[in-house]
Design a protein around this motif. Structure first.
Motif, PDB file in Angstrom:
ATOM      1  N   ILE A  78      21.659 -26.252  33.873  1.00 37.65           N
ATOM      2  CA  ILE A  78      21.442 -27.625  34.055  1.00 37.65           C
ATOM      3  C   ILE A  78      19.860 -27.788  34.170  1.00 37.65           C
ATOM      4  O   ILE A  78      19.138 -28.947  33.631  1.00 37.65           O
ATOM      5  CB  ILE A  78      22.234 -28.228  35.155  1.00 37.65           C
ATOM      6  N   TYR A  79      19.335 -26.942  35.333  1.00 36.35           N
ATOM      7  CA  TYR A  79      17.771 -27.348  35.410  1.00 36.35           C
ATOM      8  C   TYR A  79      17.083 -27.024  34.310  1.00 36.35           C
ATOM      9  O   TYR A  79      16.159 -27.916  34.190  1.00 36.35           O
ATOM     10  CB  TYR A  79      17.552 -26.160  36.780  1.00 36.35           C
ATOM     11  N   GLY A 119      36.561 -24.969  37.641  1.00 36.60           N
ATOM     12  CA  GLY A 119      35.394 -23.830  37.657  1.00 36.60           C
ATOM     13  C   GLY A 119      34.331 -24.045  36.698  1.00 36.60           C
ATOM     14  O   GLY A 119      33.444 -23.294  36.858  1.00 36.60           O
ATOM     15  N   ASP A 120      34.146 -25.246  36.135  1.00 37.68           N
ATOM     16  CA  ASP A 120      32.840 -25.636  35.603  1.00 37.68           C
ATOM     17  C   ASP A 120      32.098 -26.491  36.176  1.00 37.68           C
ATOM     18  O   ASP A 120      32.355 -27.578  36.571  1.00 37.68           O
ATOM     19  CB  ASP A 120      33.482 -26.113  34.101  1.00 37.68           C
ATOM     20  N   VAL A 121      30.947 -26.053  36.454  1.00 41.48           N
ATOM     21  CA  VAL A 121      29.842 -26.895  37.223  1.00 41.48           C
ATOM     22  C   VAL A 121      29.235 -27.836  36.440  1.00 41.48           C
ATOM     23  O   VAL A 121      28.573 -27.422  35.419  1.00 41.48           O
ATOM     24  CB  VAL A 121      28.713 -26.026  37.891  1.00 41.48           C
ATOM     25  N   LEU A 122      29.455 -29.136  36.593  1.00 40.39           N
ATOM     26  CA  LEU A 122      28.966 -30.146  35.633  1.00 40.39           C
ATOM     27  C   LEU A 122      27.654 -30.777  36.418  1.00 40.39           C
ATOM     28  O   LEU A 122      27.081 -31.494  35.444  1.00 40.39           O
ATOM     29  CB  LEU A 122      30.071 -31.341  35.556  1.00 40.39           C
ATOM     30  N   ARG A 145      10.643 -35.076  60.044  1.00 42.38           N
ATOM     31  CA  ARG A 145      11.796 -34.147  60.041  1.00 42.38           C
ATOM     32  C   ARG A 145      13.126 -34.704  59.502  1.00 42.38           C
ATOM     33  O   ARG A 145      14.103 -34.055  59.292  1.00 42.38           O
ATOM     34  CB  ARG A 145      11.879 -33.381  61.044  1.00 42.38           C
ATOM     35  N   GLN A 146      13.156 -35.934  60.046  1.00 47.44           N
ATOM     36  CA  GLN A 146      14.521 -36.838  59.650  1.00 47.44           C
ATOM     37  C   GLN A 146      14.449 -37.710  58.075  1.00 47.44           C
ATOM     38  O   GLN A 146      15.380 -38.375  57.887  1.00 47.44           O
ATOM     39  CB  GLN A 146      15.006 -37.653  60.769  1.00 47.44           C
ATOM     40  N   THR A 147      13.514 -37.420  57.293  1.00 48.29           N
ATOM     41  CA  THR A 147      13.596 -37.886  56.191  1.00 48.29           C
ATOM     42  C   THR A 147      13.321 -36.727  54.903  1.00 48.29           C
ATOM     43  O   THR A 147      12.803 -35.930  55.076  1.00 48.29           O
ATOM     44  CB  THR A 147      12.214 -38.648  55.917  1.00 48.29           C
ATOM     45  N   MET A 148      14.235 -36.769  54.174  1.00 50.43           N
ATOM     46  CA  MET A 148      14.535 -35.698  53.110  1.00 50.43           C
ATOM     47  C   MET A 148      14.414 -36.249  51.771  1.00 50.43           C
ATOM     48  O   MET A 148      14.922 -37.826  51.586  1.00 50.43           O
ATOM     49  CB  MET A 148      16.014 -35.012  53.202  1.00 50.43           C
ATOM     50  N   GLU A 149      13.924 -35.581  50.569  1.00 51.37           N
ATOM     51  CA  GLU A 149      13.733 -36.091  49.405  1.00 51.37           C
ATOM     52  C   GLU A 149      15.089 -35.332  48.693  1.00 51.37           C
ATOM     53  O   GLU A 149      15.343 -34.141  48.906  1.00 51.37           O
ATOM     54  CB  GLU A 149      12.330 -35.545  48.778  1.00 51.37           C
ATOM     55  N   HIS A 150      15.617 -36.159  47.909  1.00 53.63           N
ATOM     56  CA  HIS A 150      16.843 -35.313  47.240  1.00 53.63           C
ATOM     57  C   HIS A 150      16.768 -35.401  45.821  1.00 53.63           C
ATOM     58  O   HIS A 150      15.699 -35.899  45.138  1.00 53.63           O
ATOM     59  CB  HIS A 150      18.118 -36.062  47.354  1.00 53.63           C
ATOM     60  N   SER A 151      17.294 -34.375  45.140  1.00 52.28           N
ATOM     61  CA  SER A 151      17.584 -34.473  43.909  1.00 52.28           C
ATOM     62  C   SER A 151      19.032 -34.366  43.301  1.00 52.28           C
ATOM     63  O   SER A 151      19.964 -33.754  43.814  1.00 52.28           O
ATOM     64  CB  SER A 151      16.891 -33.126  43.138  1.00 52.28           C
ATOM     65  N   VAL A 152      19.339 -35.018  42.123  1.00 55.12           N
ATOM     66  CA  VAL A 152      21.016 -34.964  41.428  1.00 55.12           C
ATOM     67  C   VAL A 152      20.657 -34.689  40.078  1.00 55.12           C
ATOM     68  O   VAL A 152      19.616 -35.450  39.562  1.00 55.12           O
ATOM     69  CB  VAL A 152      21.618 -36.205  41.855  1.00 55.12           C
ATOM     70  N   TYR A 153      21.575 -33.780  39.524  1.00 52.70           N
ATOM     71  CA  TYR A 153      21.141 -33.568  38.087  1.00 52.70           C
ATOM     72  C   TYR A 153      22.470 -33.218  37.483  1.00 52.70           C
ATOM     73  O   TYR A 153      23.447 -32.802  38.207  1.00 52.70           O
ATOM     74  CB  TYR A 153      20.494 -32.129  37.761  1.00 52.70           C
ATOM     75  N   VAL A 154      22.957 -33.980  36.413  1.00 57.07           N
ATOM     76  CA  VAL A 154      24.266 -33.840  35.847  1.00 57.07           C
ATOM     77  C   VAL A 154      24.004 -33.312  34.344  1.00 57.07           C
ATOM     78  O   VAL A 154      23.087 -33.382  33.632  1.00 57.07           O
ATOM     79  CB  VAL A 154      24.978 -35.126  35.763  1.00 57.07           C
ATOM     80  N   ARG A 155      24.892 -32.204  33.918  1.00 58.53           N
ATOM     81  CA  ARG A 155      24.760 -31.490  32.899  1.00 58.53           C
ATOM     82  C   ARG A 155      24.795 -32.402  31.729  1.00 58.53           C
ATOM     83  O   ARG A 155      25.612 -33.601  31.716  1.00 58.53           O
ATOM     84  CB  ARG A 155      25.833 -30.557  32.762  1.00 58.53           C
ATOM     85  N   ILE A 190      29.962 -38.537  37.950  1.00 59.36           N
ATOM     86  CA  ILE A 190      29.693 -37.245  38.415  1.00 59.36           C
ATOM     87  C   ILE A 190      28.446 -37.435  39.284  1.00 59.36           C
ATOM     88  O   ILE A 190      28.312 -37.166  40.631  1.00 59.36           O
ATOM     89  CB  ILE A 190      29.472 -36.215  37.627  1.00 59.36           C
ATOM     90  N   GLY A 191      27.212 -38.081  38.863  1.00 56.12           N
ATOM     91  CA  GLY A 191      26.279 -38.269  39.756  1.00 56.12           C
ATOM     92  C   GLY A 191      26.494 -39.164  41.089  1.00 56.12           C
ATOM     93  O   GLY A 191      26.049 -38.592  42.115  1.00 56.12           O
ATOM     94  N   SER A 192      27.457 -40.114  40.900  1.00 54.10           N
ATOM     95  CA  SER A 192      27.666 -40.870  41.866  1.00 54.10           C
ATOM     96  C   SER A 192      28.536 -40.286  42.883  1.00 54.10           C
ATOM     97  O   SER A 192      28.305 -40.280  44.266  1.00 54.10           O
ATOM     98  CB  SER A 192      28.602 -42.110  41.586  1.00 54.10           C
ATOM     99  N   SER A 193      29.382 -39.249  42.534  1.00 58.44           N
ATOM    100  CA  SER A 193      30.306 -38.425  43.290  1.00 58.44           C
ATOM    101  C   SER A 193      29.276 -37.588  44.018  1.00 58.44           C
ATOM    102  O   SER A 193      29.429 -37.536  45.403  1.00 58.44           O
ATOM    103  CB  SER A 193      31.346 -37.712  42.552  1.00 58.44           C
ATOM    104  N   LEU A 194      28.516 -36.598  43.446  1.00 51.64           N
ATOM    105  CA  LEU A 194      27.684 -35.919  44.184  1.00 51.64           C
ATOM    106  C   LEU A 194      26.756 -36.897  45.044  1.00 51.64           C
ATOM    107  O   LEU A 194      26.424 -36.122  46.459  1.00 51.64           O
ATOM    108  CB  LEU A 194      26.923 -35.373  43.182  1.00 51.64           C
ATOM    109  N   MET A 195      26.319 -37.832  44.687  1.00 51.73           N
ATOM    110  CA  MET A 195      25.417 -38.581  45.570  1.00 51.73           C
ATOM    111  C   MET A 195      26.274 -39.000  46.832  1.00 51.73           C
ATOM    112  O   MET A 195      25.649 -38.886  48.105  1.00 51.73           O
ATOM    113  CB  MET A 195      24.742 -39.688  44.976  1.00 51.73           C
ATOM    114  N   ARG A 196      27.277 -39.557  46.728  1.00 49.59           N
ATOM    115  CA  ARG A 196      28.089 -39.902  47.704  1.00 49.59           C
ATOM    116  C   ARG A 196      28.269 -38.984  48.803  1.00 49.59           C
ATOM    117  O   ARG A 196      28.128 -39.111  50.158  1.00 49.59           O
ATOM    118  CB  ARG A 196      29.235 -40.684  47.477  1.00 49.59           C
ATOM    119  N   ALA A 197      28.752 -37.751  48.316  1.00 46.64           N
ATOM    120  CA  ALA A 197      28.653 -36.463  49.174  1.00 46.64           C
ATOM    121  C   ALA A 197      27.500 -36.121  49.921  1.00 46.64           C
ATOM    122  O   ALA A 197      27.507 -35.729  51.009  1.00 46.64           O
ATOM    123  CB  ALA A 197      29.353 -35.544  48.482  1.00 46.64           C
TER     124      ALA A 197
END
Length: 166
Positions: A21-22, A64-67, A82-92, A100-107
């Motif tokens: 994916i990356y 078992g398939d990572v999407l 220290r209480q501010t984080m930068e995030h990344s989200v990638y979908v295959r 999928i992106g929404s589900s990952l981000m909500r979690a």
């Protein structure tokens, strides 16, 4: 239930899929501004570093398939951030647009709240309308735009900065 997506912590066994994916994003998109493909030992070190720093790496798993995957890490190294984080989200590739992106981000947002993170930062290539819409849907607000701060594929790129206060 057979086709349902499960969001769970990444395992070392997920690294080949995360690598694919990356590298696909590196090779074909401006979602990642790196131009160099990485290998499996690189992703192993990356995951070990995330785990050592207690930064979550979540995957979207269908049978078992990572999407896709999402993570966050240090935005700035100075203690005051220290209480501010930068995030990344990638979908295959081929799996975008199905939630999928929404589900990952909500979690990921729930993880950040549980760890008392105050702000999540998103730095998005300004023409990546899909990612911008996803973040807006989740409550992220645009806080700035840097013009021509990076290059990829022979052109200058603008960086849109968004944040979500938790």
């Amino acid at each position: 239930m057979e086709n349902s997506i499960v969001i769970r912590p990444a395992l070392e066994a997920d690294l080949p899929a995360i690598l694919d994916i990356y590298n696909e994003a590196v090779q074909n998109t401006t979602a990642i501004w790196n131009e160099t493909l990485v290998d499996l030992p690189n992703r192993r070190m990356w995951l070990a570093d995330r785990m050592a720093k207690k930064h979550p790496v979540l995957v979207a798993d269908r049978n078992g398939d990572v999407l896709g995957y999402a993570t966050y890490g240090i935005w700035r190294t100075i203690e005051g951030f220290r209480q501010t984080m930068e995030h990344s989200v990638y979908v295959r590739k081929g799996s975008q647009g199905g939630g999928i992106g929404s589900s990952l981000m909500r979690a990921l947002i729930s993880e950040a709240q549980a760890r008392q993170i105050h702000v999540l930062v998103a730095c998005i290539e300004a023409e990546n309308s899909g990612s911008i819409k996803l973040h807006e849907k989740l409550g992220f607000k645009t806080v700035g735009k840097f013009s021509e701060v990076g290059q990829k594929f022979g052109r200058w790129l603008d960086l849109l900065c968004m944040q979500l206060r938790l």
